[in-house]
Enzyme design. Structure first.
Site, PDB file in Angstrom:
ATOM      1  N   HIS A 111       7.419  16.072  14.030  1.00 31.53           N
ATOM      2  CA  HIS A 111       8.437  15.304  14.641  1.00 31.53           C
ATOM      3  C   HIS A 111       9.300  16.321  15.642  1.00 31.53           C
ATOM      4  O   HIS A 111       9.675  17.116  15.442  1.00 31.53           O
ATOM      5  CB  HIS A 111       9.486  14.884  13.576  1.00 31.53           C
ATOM      6  CG  HIS A 111      10.769  14.290  14.239  1.00 31.53           C
ATOM      7  ND1 HIS A 111      10.524  12.902  14.578  1.00 31.53           N
ATOM      8  CD2 HIS A 111      11.911  14.686  14.467  1.00 31.53           C
ATOM      9  CE1 HIS A 111      11.757  12.470  14.743  1.00 31.53           C
ATOM     10  NE2 HIS A 111      12.619  13.494  14.751  1.00 31.53           N
ATOM     11  N   CYS A 134     -19.288  13.575  37.120  1.00 35.57           N
ATOM     12  CA  CYS A 134     -18.031  13.682  36.331  1.00 35.57           C
ATOM     13  C   CYS A 134     -17.151  14.831  37.360  1.00 35.57           C
ATOM     14  O   CYS A 134     -16.046  14.734  37.496  1.00 35.57           O
ATOM     15  CB  CYS A 134     -18.150  14.298  34.900  1.00 35.57           C
ATOM     16  SG  CYS A 134     -16.647  14.807  34.267  1.00 35.57           S
TER      17      CYS A 134
HETATM   18  P1  FAD Z   1     -24.041  12.517  35.964  1.00 33.57           P
HETATM   19  O1  FAD Z   1     -22.477  13.093  35.724  1.00 33.57           O
HETATM   20  O2  FAD Z   1     -24.034  11.272  36.858  1.00 33.57           O
HETATM   21  O3  FAD Z   1     -24.955  13.581  36.366  1.00 33.57           O
HETATM   22  C1  FAD Z   1     -26.406  13.324  36.839  1.00 33.57           C
HETATM   23  C2  FAD Z   1     -26.721  14.603  37.813  1.00 33.57           C
HETATM   24  O4  FAD Z   1     -28.134  14.236  37.894  1.00 33.57           O
HETATM   25  C3  FAD Z   1     -26.174  14.239  39.091  1.00 33.57           C
HETATM   26  O5  FAD Z   1     -25.448  15.266  39.550  1.00 33.57           O
HETATM   27  C4  FAD Z   1     -27.262  13.890  39.841  1.00 33.57           C
HETATM   28  O6  FAD Z   1     -27.294  14.632  41.315  1.00 33.57           O
HETATM   29  C5  FAD Z   1     -28.382  14.668  39.170  1.00 33.57           C
HETATM   30  N1  FAD Z   1     -29.836  14.046  39.572  1.00 33.57           N
HETATM   31  C6  FAD Z   1     -30.094  12.772  39.497  1.00 33.57           C
HETATM   32  N2  FAD Z   1     -31.442  12.555  39.811  1.00 33.57           N
HETATM   33  C7  FAD Z   1     -32.005  13.867  39.947  1.00 33.57           C
HETATM   34  C8  FAD Z   1     -33.348  14.268  39.969  1.00 33.57           C
HETATM   35  N3  FAD Z   1     -34.294  13.313  40.115  1.00 33.57           N
HETATM   36  N4  FAD Z   1     -33.315  15.749  39.915  1.00 33.57           N
HETATM   37  C9  FAD Z   1     -32.188  16.490  40.075  1.00 33.57           C
HETATM   38  N5  FAD Z   1     -31.147  16.157  39.445  1.00 33.57           N
HETATM   39  C10 FAD Z   1     -30.822  14.568  39.518  1.00 33.57           C
HETATM   40  N6  FAD Z   1     -15.733   9.625  32.220  1.00 33.57           N
HETATM   41  C11 FAD Z   1     -14.887  10.004  31.285  1.00 33.57           C
HETATM   42  O7  FAD Z   1     -15.291  10.306  30.254  1.00 33.57           O
HETATM   43  N7  FAD Z   1     -13.680  10.227  31.655  1.00 33.57           N
HETATM   44  C12 FAD Z   1     -13.164  10.096  32.671  1.00 33.57           C
HETATM   45  O8  FAD Z   1     -12.250  10.497  32.950  1.00 33.57           O
HETATM   46  C13 FAD Z   1     -14.117   9.557  33.778  1.00 33.57           C
HETATM   47  N8  FAD Z   1     -13.605   9.355  35.157  1.00 33.57           N
HETATM   48  C14 FAD Z   1     -14.602   8.876  36.120  1.00 33.57           C
HETATM   49  C15 FAD Z   1     -14.003   8.496  37.315  1.00 33.57           C
HETATM   50  C16 FAD Z   1     -14.985   8.288  38.409  1.00 33.57           C
HETATM   51  C17 FAD Z   1     -14.403   7.887  39.743  1.00 33.57           C
HETATM   52  C18 FAD Z   1     -16.330   8.073  37.980  1.00 33.57           C
HETATM   53  C19 FAD Z   1     -17.160   7.605  39.045  1.00 33.57           C
HETATM   54  C20 FAD Z   1     -16.828   8.045  36.670  1.00 33.57           C
HETATM   55  C21 FAD Z   1     -15.743   8.569  35.811  1.00 33.57           C
HETATM   56  N9  FAD Z   1     -16.318   8.911  34.301  1.00 33.57           N
HETATM   57  C22 FAD Z   1     -15.470   9.233  33.741  1.00 33.57           C
HETATM   58  C23 FAD Z   1     -17.604   8.628  33.816  1.00 33.57           C
HETATM   59  C24 FAD Z   1     -18.466  10.114  33.888  1.00 33.57           C
HETATM   60  O9  FAD Z   1     -18.199  10.723  35.287  1.00 33.57           O
HETATM   61  C25 FAD Z   1     -19.871   9.743  33.640  1.00 33.57           C
HETATM   62  O10 FAD Z   1     -19.942   9.297  32.435  1.00 33.57           O
HETATM   63  C26 FAD Z   1     -20.691  11.121  33.546  1.00 33.57           C
HETATM   64  O11 FAD Z   1     -20.649  11.995  34.664  1.00 33.57           O
HETATM   65  C27 FAD Z   1     -22.200  10.988  32.876  1.00 33.57           C
HETATM   66  O12 FAD Z   1     -22.778  12.148  32.581  1.00 33.57           O
HETATM   67  P2  FAD Z   1     -24.253  12.512  32.970  1.00 33.57           P
HETATM   68  O13 FAD Z   1     -24.562  13.961  32.902  1.00 33.57           O
HETATM   69  O14 FAD Z   1     -25.051  11.334  32.369  1.00 33.57           O
HETATM   70  O15 FAD Z   1     -24.452  12.034  34.467  1.00 33.57           O
END
Ligand code: FAD
Ligand code: NAD
Length: 466
Positions: A445, A44
């Site tokens: 409004h 994110c």
């Molecule tokens: P992530 O944000 O994917 O974080 C997971 C983290 O875990 C990563 O930093 C990774 O490095 C780490 N990790 C993975 N495996 C390991 C491991 N074994 N050990 C240690 N660390 C690890 N969502 C919205 O709600 N609004 C938006 O405007 C929006 N825009 C987006 C735009 C783009 C271009 C993209 C690609 C996504 C967007 N999203 C948006 C979706 C949003 O980014 C994700 O839904 C959100 O980041 C999910 O959060 P998370 O914590 O589950 O995982």
């Protein structure tokens, strides 16, 4: 009783993981968070929501200045020039300040950042950067990664075939960008580069854009994006992409079968979805299997089948959205602390941050109709005084209510600030509001939000301004 290094260890510092870690620490639990990226904040903050919104905002300002829309307000501009490097730099600055902010919050709340990727040894032990770390509770919040298109190799450095991460940092505005996938990423990033001067073609497998959204919204989206100059090839699939001399040639054909054609492009963005990320996590060591979609399944408390192991965010079923991950992060921490953490998955808003914005919460009209008798009301933004005054004619607000109880089942909005407006609808639905509750709530409004009130009034046939 076993002694552990931590009460809670969160794997992954995206919006799910970092929020879970902070809330666990706030609840008095000794907490660590493993993250392998150089900065906190996950997809994110680093390569998702934040950098894409920085470019959407910058490119919208450029579009207004360069393409003459300001003249309608009596603002004359001279020749407008794009400094792409500076626009990308302001994006990097926003990312840096926000990821640094999470590091500050970790220190403030005494969350230990274990720098490295974690892999399970057993249900209470992981290895991070060669060190074994134990915890009573482990929360998997490893997020998602880009779904690859078979036979198409992404190379973000070369910049010809890119994924969303590459499309956030193109070194020049492409002459012709072809986006594979007419979903959220394709339309947001396609809009960015169209505004900055690229011809943009969107190739979408299905007959409509934005799967998962209300049918009316999807149809209107196609009209609006066409009007803005996106070339939409709906019901079309890409069967191959060849790269030669820095140019790409895509082979496409109708999804239902038919004659193949080719499209030349100097940049191709692959945006066909994201998939849960569990690579290298060692789930086999704890006997935890993923489902057919690669997701880790949990119960309502976010507990997995393995005692002491929990999971949240993009890696579990549900919409892949940052705010859904954050709410699950708070809930899982509260459940671990013995409180009652709940996420109402029926009320998760979704927003596409284009201009106008497309937003929705709850059921689509199609899904609601399958469940029983409903009443539907639509109010056009053209009849909303603020939208009209701001020269924003596109869009509508649609309220779907149960015909018998009048309870609101879904709200959909297309408007310049639909993403902000939808919060009110989500709050109303969270409190079990009827359309009458919204209709009889005084709205300031002139605001775009009055369109929601009028759409709600229309459920009983009583809108004033149409
Ligand atoms: P992530 O944000 O994917 O974080 C997971 C983290 O875990 C990563 O930093 C990774 O490095 C780490 N990790 C993975 N495996 C390991 C491991 N074994 N050990 C240690 N660390 C690890 N969502 C919205 O709600 N609004 C938006 O405007 C929006 N825009 C987006 C735009 C783009 C271009 C993209 C690609 C996504 C967007 N999203 C948006 C979706 C949003 O980014 C994700 O839904 C959100 O980041 C999910 O959060 P998370 O914590 O589950 O995982
Ligand atoms: P998506 O699921 O939104 O859209 C992918 C699109 O690609 C679909 O319309 C699908 O039919 C199409 N598709 C699949 N295979 C295809 C093929 N071979 N040829 C042509 N089209 C094909 O996925 P996305 O846009 O990649 O976004 C991924 C995730 O990131 C989404 O789940 C979304 O929730 C999240 N995201 C959210 C936001 C936001 O909230 N504003 C912004 C960006 C990303």
């Amino acid at each position: 009783m076993a002694e552990y290094d931590y009460d809670v260890l969160v794997i992954g510092a995206g919006p799910g993981g970092y929020v879970a870690a902070i809330r666990a620490a706030q609840l008095g639990l000794k907490t660590a968070c493993a993250e392998g990226r150089e900065t906190l904040g996950g997809t994110c903050l680093n390569v998702g929501c934040i950098p894409s919104k920085a470019l959407l905002h910058g490119s919208e300002l450029y579009d207004h200045a360069a393409n003459g829309t300001m003249a309608g307000y009596g603002i004359k501009t001279g020749p407008v020039e794009l400094d792409l490097e500076a626009m990308l730099a302001q994006k990097t600055d926003s990312v840096k300040s926000l990821t640094g902010g999470i590091e500050f919050l970790f220190k403030k709340n005494k969350v230990t950042w274990l720098k490295g990727y974690a892999a399970f040894e057993d249900a209470h032990t992981v290895t991070v950067a060669g060190q074994k770390v134990t915890a009573k509770n482990i929360v998997i919040a490893t997020g998602s990664s880009v779904t690859p298109l078979p036979g198409v190799t992404v190379d973000n450095d070369a910049g010809v075939i890119v994924d969303s991460t590459g499309a956030l940092s193109l070194k020049k505005v492409p002459d012709h960008l072809v986006v594979i996938g007419g979903g959220v990423i394709g339309l947001e990033l396609g809009s960015v580069w169209r505004r900055l001067g690229a011809k943009v073609t969107v190739v979408e497998f299905l007959d409509q854009l934005l799967p998962g959204m209300d049918g009316d919204v999807r149809k209107e989206a196609a009209k609006i994006f066409k009007k803005q100059g996106l070339d939409l090839k709906l019901g079309t699939k890409v069967t191959g992409v060849a790269v030669d001399g820095g140019k790409a040639t895509l082979t496409v054909e109708p999804s239902k079968g038919g004659e193949a054609a080719t499209i030349e492009a100097d940049c191709v963005l692959v945006a066909i979805g994201r998939r849960p990320h569990t690579d290298g996590l060692g789930l086999d060591k704890i006997g935890l299997a993923v489902n057919a979609r690669g997701q880790i399944e949990t119960d309502h408390d976010f507990a997995t089948k393995v005692d002491g192991v929990w999971a949240i965010g993009d890696v579990v079923p549900g919409p892949m959205l940052a705010h859904k991950a954050e709410d699950e992060g708070i809930a899982v921490a509260e459940n671990i602390a013995g409180l009652t953490g709940i996420v109402n998955h029926a009320v998760i808003p979704g927003v596409v941050y284009t201009a106008p914005e497309f937003a929705g919460v709850g059921l689509t009209e199609e899904a609601a109709r399958e469940l029983g008798e409903i009443k539907v009301s639509k109010f056009p933004m053209l009849a909303n005084s603020r939208a009209k005054t701001n020269h924003e004619p596109d869009g509508f607000v649609k309220v779907i209510a149960d015909a018998k109880t009048d309870r609101v089942l879904g709200v959909w909005a297309i408007a310049s600030v639909a993403g902000t407006m939808i919060a009110e609808a989500a709050l109303a639905m969270e409190f079990g509001a009827t359309s009458e509750d919204i209709a009889y709530t005084c709205h300031a409004h002139p605001t775009h939000s009055e369109a929601l009130k009028e759409a709600a009034m229309g459920v009983r046939g009583k809108a004033i301004h149409i």
